[in-house]
Design an enzyme around this catalytic site. Sequence first.
Site, PDB file in Angstrom:
ATOM      1  CE  LYS A 260      -4.442   1.195   1.687  1.00  0.00           C
ATOM      2  NZ  LYS A 260      -5.234   1.119   0.430  1.00  0.00           N
TER       3      LYS A 260
ATOM      4  CD  GLU B  30      -5.651  -3.668  -6.228  1.00  0.00           C
ATOM      5  OE1 GLU B  30      -5.980  -2.221  -5.502  1.00  0.00           O
ATOM      6  OE2 GLU B  30      -5.946  -5.077  -5.534  1.00  0.00           O
TER       7      GLU B  30
END
Length: 388
Positions: free
Chosen positions: A235, A271
Amino acid sequence: MISRFLSGVRGTILSPRNSSPLSKFRDFYCYTSQAASSLQQACEPFPYSEDEYAYVDWDNLGFGLMPTDYMYVMKCSENDRYKEGKISRYGNIELSPSAGVLNYGQGLFEGLKAYRKESGGLLLFRPDQNAMRMKFGAERMCMPAPSVDQFIDAVKQITVANKRWVPPPGKGSLYIRPLLMGSGPILGLAPAPEYMFLIYASPVRNYFKEGSAPLNLYVDDEYDRASRGGAGGVKTITNYAPVLKAIMSAKGRGFSDVLYLDSMNKKYLEEVSSCNIFLVKDKVISTPATNGTILSGVTRKSIIEIARDLGYQVEERAIPVEELMYADEVFCTGTAVVVAPVGSITYKDKKVEFRTDAEALSRKLYNTLVGIQMGVIEDKFGWTVEIE
């Protein structure tokens, strides 16, 4: 350590109807996670409202920044460990123009939520998973990371400090944003000499403007979200700005968000810009495997465990984009979006619609997950952490 911290302030910030002695209040906001001697550092007493809730229109809360009262900051130098942190008023931070995060994007962030129970207590959902994911990402980005215990302790502190901003039960949650960044100055391309771990928070509700209405996604085969060998599986802040152009283009055409394909073959689902994706066919649930280009979402992991517990078969695998044409249901998962049903997906000008009625599996999974997060369904997985 957090129990000692809470016991020291329980008669002040945790009991908004009681008066708060200024001396105790000052100690609280000078608190650090080190020895008691660090409590003696000088700091200005902060104004404090004893209202149980902040003045917010909770019924119309969206997903926008609403600055709360306090943030948490902890620093360390290169090749050192994080040793102390403190709560301070929410506000701007000072960085060198040559900070590693500004020049080379050496930074990570996490996202998790705090919920208010009917009893008034506060619950966190799987903060250990966020802590471990940050440690994993920090190794990839050549940064020292707080320990799991330090991370959780800091999250608890910032939640308690901003308790009045945690929405009433059923009205939303307090979104907690931990940041880890190379704050030290660096000119050549190298790890920064100093690092900052910072947490702020904001009350939120629905991430998408559609609220709980089904999403309509667009499959983008032009832009890549991540590539093999890159940092798509962590992330890092560098993953997100590159998708803004694709998102703005899709939203300008009326879509909710973009679904990306793998960068190598332009064939397999990866995604959505800010969440993972699942397909449902009969009793089988499929989601792209996390192979280094897909973020391992905490909500994704939780939904997989809930679905298996409910008797569904869950497959983590490469999913050809053509399988969208035959899916019964599609839904997205993420800390911000929770579980969001997808009403339609458009790929190469062909629009496919999916089931989104009240009996859809995504609704069942959403209700189960949120019920656990809010403490209204038994947490047999041991995921929630009660603060008070």
